[in-house]
Scaffold this active site. Structure first.
Site, PDB file in Angstrom:
ATOM      1  N   GLU A  14      22.458  27.825  50.727  1.00 56.15           N
ATOM      2  CA  GLU A  14      23.686  27.032  50.817  1.00 56.15           C
ATOM      3  C   GLU A  14      24.866  27.987  50.864  1.00 56.15           C
ATOM      4  OE1 GLU A  14      26.477  23.968  50.892  1.00 56.15           O
ATOM      5  OE2 GLU A  14      24.349  24.021  51.361  1.00 56.15           O
ATOM      6  N   CYS A  62      30.375  22.148  46.095  1.00 57.99           N
ATOM      7  CA  CYS A  62      29.109  22.368  46.793  1.00 57.99           C
ATOM      8  C   CYS A  62      28.518  21.034  47.214  1.00 57.99           C
ATOM      9  CB  CYS A  62      28.147  23.125  45.884  1.00 57.99           C
ATOM     10  SG  CYS A  62      26.504  23.355  46.575  1.00 57.99           S
ATOM     11  N   CYS A  65      24.677  21.112  44.652  1.00 58.67           N
ATOM     12  CA  CYS A  65      24.772  20.912  43.198  1.00 58.67           C
ATOM     13  C   CYS A  65      26.030  20.116  42.856  1.00 58.67           C
ATOM     14  CB  CYS A  65      24.732  22.247  42.466  1.00 58.67           C
ATOM     15  SG  CYS A  65      25.562  23.606  43.315  1.00 58.67           S
ATOM     16  N   HIS A  69      28.785  20.381  39.145  1.00 57.06           N
ATOM     17  CA  HIS A  69      30.218  20.651  39.031  1.00 57.06           C
ATOM     18  C   HIS A  69      30.996  19.407  38.626  1.00 57.06           C
ATOM     19  CE1 HIS A  69      29.769  24.707  40.509  1.00 57.06           C
ATOM     20  NE2 HIS A  69      29.077  24.262  41.537  1.00 57.06           N
ATOM     21  N   ARG A 492      20.609  26.494  39.219  1.00 54.80           N
ATOM     22  CA  ARG A 492      20.660  27.910  39.593  1.00 54.80           C
ATOM     23  C   ARG A 492      21.064  28.811  38.434  1.00 54.80           C
ATOM     24  NH1 ARG A 492      21.684  24.785  43.870  1.00 54.80           N
ATOM     25  NH2 ARG A 492      20.868  25.389  45.896  1.00 54.80           N
ATOM     26  N   SER A 515      25.852  31.625  41.023  1.00 52.75           N
ATOM     27  CA  SER A 515      25.802  32.609  42.099  1.00 52.75           C
ATOM     28  C   SER A 515      26.944  33.616  42.023  1.00 52.75           C
ATOM     29  CB  SER A 515      25.784  31.916  43.465  1.00 52.75           C
ATOM     30  OG  SER A 515      24.558  31.244  43.657  1.00 52.75           O
ATOM     31  N   CYS A 559      23.560  29.907  46.139  1.00 56.35           N
ATOM     32  CA  CYS A 559      24.419  28.775  46.478  1.00 56.35           C
ATOM     33  C   CYS A 559      25.829  29.326  46.668  1.00 56.35           C
ATOM     34  CB  CYS A 559      24.393  27.711  45.394  1.00 56.35           C
ATOM     35  SG  CYS A 559      25.199  26.176  45.903  1.00 56.35           S
ATOM     36  N   CYS A 562      29.338  27.453  46.534  1.00 54.72           N
ATOM     37  CA  CYS A 562      30.074  27.339  45.280  1.00 54.72           C
ATOM     38  C   CYS A 562      31.200  28.366  45.207  1.00 54.72           C
ATOM     39  CB  CYS A 562      29.135  27.522  44.084  1.00 54.72           C
ATOM     40  SG  CYS A 562      27.934  26.191  43.888  1.00 54.72           S
TER      41      CYS A 562
END
Length: 586
Positions: A14, A62, A65, A69, A492, A515, A559, A562
């Site tokens: 992502e 994102c 996810c 968030h 993650r 990430s 990801c 993000c």
């Protein structure tokens, strides 16, 4: 003579991620650089908004996810204002969280990472009858591995190939020397890959039952949850439980057995037994299933020593931007200027872009020869991701950190699953500190949640008999200043959101995402982050097919969305946009 390999973009993730590595004459990686090539801006958009809006905007960080968030933004506001949400709301949030973890982990392994282990072309030569029998070596009750099913799967992919296209399996490094599944094992994984397409829908529906939709659920509010009608409807509760059991069944009969199969098949492949040179791990409790019980544990472990684990001190989390395309402005409280090398706590964090571009250079092209290309300015700023540090140290977050910290904490659920995996594969605890171990850890975490997650469901049903409260009142004094946070684990890894409130509005907002911890560039001390460290020392079998690089990086489940917003890496202006955070509508 050293050579440079550029993989940009890293696909099957992502967001946008670029990896540059330097290899020596033996094709061993001696240095590595991880760069997000797009910019995040949502933290700036949240500033000036009502605290109740923060979660809804943060959820747009994102497209994968979204719930993570969303929940973080809502919880940060609750923490700042001292709002204690009802127990029912906590449990419903857990049930939604379980849906997200399930969906993320199974999709990651099969759709995004599984093809780094499974050779699709090899599966076309498999014997379906032999593969069907083989599946019983990894579980007593395999799923989607009947001889007739495997024949159908094989034929479907052969039809792709006969038309000159492998569809979603095109452009792979098929036949690579580091693939170790037999044709029959590859066929088993391929069948599960296709079966996943059905199962992932059930995980998405799990989220929608209490969240109204997926992605971007919308049933959380500062103070609790709004899905009271669904919570009190026995048919909706039963529907959630049925879908939970469907996904958990796939984890236990497909995902976990495939990991055991991979652990056994790859136990001698050196390139997957490395990939974890940074052995500092950070994790936080998540998945509340009772008043004082969480399935995932908090703590940090240094240097891979699971005999020692310490509590997380939130004051020791900070970020610097020495090698990031940002700048720090203003002064510290003592009047000294804030420098890029300074570690700022997220409450005081800044997100001010300072892009310096790229430079001309040479890298290995598809032909295997060096070609002119644009390279990162690796002696300066080279990424849109910041460099988070815990007490000045880089840390890995994610399922491997969750498992390592859980073992150090002697979490009984994690111990049970991890010990079973190691026993059945013949691997040791030391093997967990690797790309193979990191890949397995995600599946182990999924199994823990699948085996024990329904405790939260049972607890909710029990509590609803005596209490149906789902939301606490929102109270704020616009003449006061507040600060609050969310910190926990998401699929993650460890995620934290930090909020300051003044005059009834958000005055500063920072998100330190998994990430960011894993993919960030080296800091002012030269300390590399987990992505970069994972690549050092790896031998590349073929410079034109760097599967080893892809496999290491995919094991983290990047990801990068993000951390991003759009820009052109060649320096061309795509457009200018002015957003007034006080009036922007979403």
């Amino acid at each position: 003579m050293s050579k440079r390999i550029v993989v940009d973009p890293i696909t099957r993730i992502e967001g946008h991620l670029r990896i540059e590595v330097v290899v020596d004459d033996n094709n061993v990686i001696t240095d590595a650089f991880s760069s997000s090539t797009l910019w995040r801006g949502l933290e700036t958009i949240i500033k000036g908004r009502d605290p109740r809006d923060a979660g809804f905007i943060a959820g747009r960080i994102c497209g994968v996810c979204t719930y993570s968030h969303y929940k973080a933004g809502i919880t940060a506001a609750e923490n700042a204002l001292g709002i204690e949400i009802p127990y029912n709301a906590k449990l419903v949030r857990t049930l939604m969280n379980l849906a997200l973890f399930f969906h993320d982990h199974i999709v990651h392994f099969y759709t995004l990472h599984g093809l780094d282990w499974c050779d699709i072309i090899s599966a076309l030569s498999a014997n379906p009858a032999k593969a069907s029998k083989l599946a019983f070596e990894y579980t007593d009750n395999p799923i989607a591995t009947g001889e007739d099913e495997l024949k159908m799967v094989q034929q479907r992919v052969k039809d792709f190939a006969s038309k000159g296209s492998l569809g979603p399996f095109a452009n792979g490094y098929w036949g690579h020397s580091t693939y170790h599944f037999s044709p029959e094992q590859n066929l088993i994984v391929l069948s599960h890959y296709l079966k996943l397409l059905e199962v992932q829908r059930e995980a998405a529906k799990m989220m929608a039952i209490f969240g109204a939709k997926q992605p971007h659920p919308q049933s959380l509010t500062v103070g609790g949850v709004t899905s009271i009608m669904d919570i009190l409807d026995p048919t909706r509760l039963a529907e959630y439980k049925f879908k939970f059991e469907t996904v958990a069944d796939f984890i236990n009969r497909a995902y976990y057995p495939d990991l055991i199969m991979a652990g056994m098949a790859y136990s001698k492949e050196h390139s997957v037994l490395v990939g974890c040179n940074l052995k500092n791990f950070l994790s936080f409790q998540e998945i509340q299933v009772a008043h004082d019980e969480y399935l995932l544990s908090s703590g940090y472990v240094l240097d891979g020593d699971i005999s020692k684990v310490d509590d997380v001190n939130l004051d020791l989390i900070a970020e610097e931007v020495t090698n990031s395309w940002y700048k720090y402005e203003g002064k510290h409280s003592d009047g000294t200027p804030i420098k890029p090398t300074d570690l700022l706590h997220p409450y005081d964090g800044q997100t001010t872009p300072n892009y310096i571009g790229m430079q001309d250079g040479m890298s290995i092209g598809p032909s295997g020869k060096e070609e002119k290309t644009k390279l990162l300015k690796t002696d300066s700023k080279y990424s849109w991701i910041k460099s988070p540090r815990y007490d000045g140290k880089p840390m890995e977050v994610g399922p491997l950190a969750s498992i390592v910290v859980g073992l150090a904490r002697k979490n009984p659920h994690i111990q049970e699953v991890a010990e079973d995996f190691l026993k059945r594969t013949g691997l040791t605890t030391a093997h967990l500190f690797s790309t193979l171990g990191r890949t397995a850890a995600r599946g182990l975490e999924a199994k823990v949640l699948g085996d024990y997650g329904l405790k939260a469901f049972d607890e909710l049903v029990k509590n609803l008999k005596v209490d149906t409260t789902t939301c606490a009142p929102y109270v704020i004094d616009k003449n006061k200043e507040y600060k609050g946070y969310y910190i926990g684990n998401v699929p993650r890894g460890m995620l934290s959101h930090w909020m300051r409130i003044s005059d009834g509005k958000v005055s500063n907002y920072q998100a330190v995402v998994p990430s960011t911890w894993n993919a960030g560039p080296r800091d002012s001390k030269g300390q590399k982050g987990p992505y970069e460290m994972s690549l050092i020392g790896t031998k590349i079998a073929s410079l034109t097919q760097p599967l080893e690089i892809i496999r290491h990086i995919h094991s983290f489940d990047p990801c990068i969305a993000c951390s991003v917003h759009v820009m052109d890496i060649s320096g061309n202006e795509l457009g200018q946009y002015k957003v007034d955070p006080s009036f922007a509508k979403f």
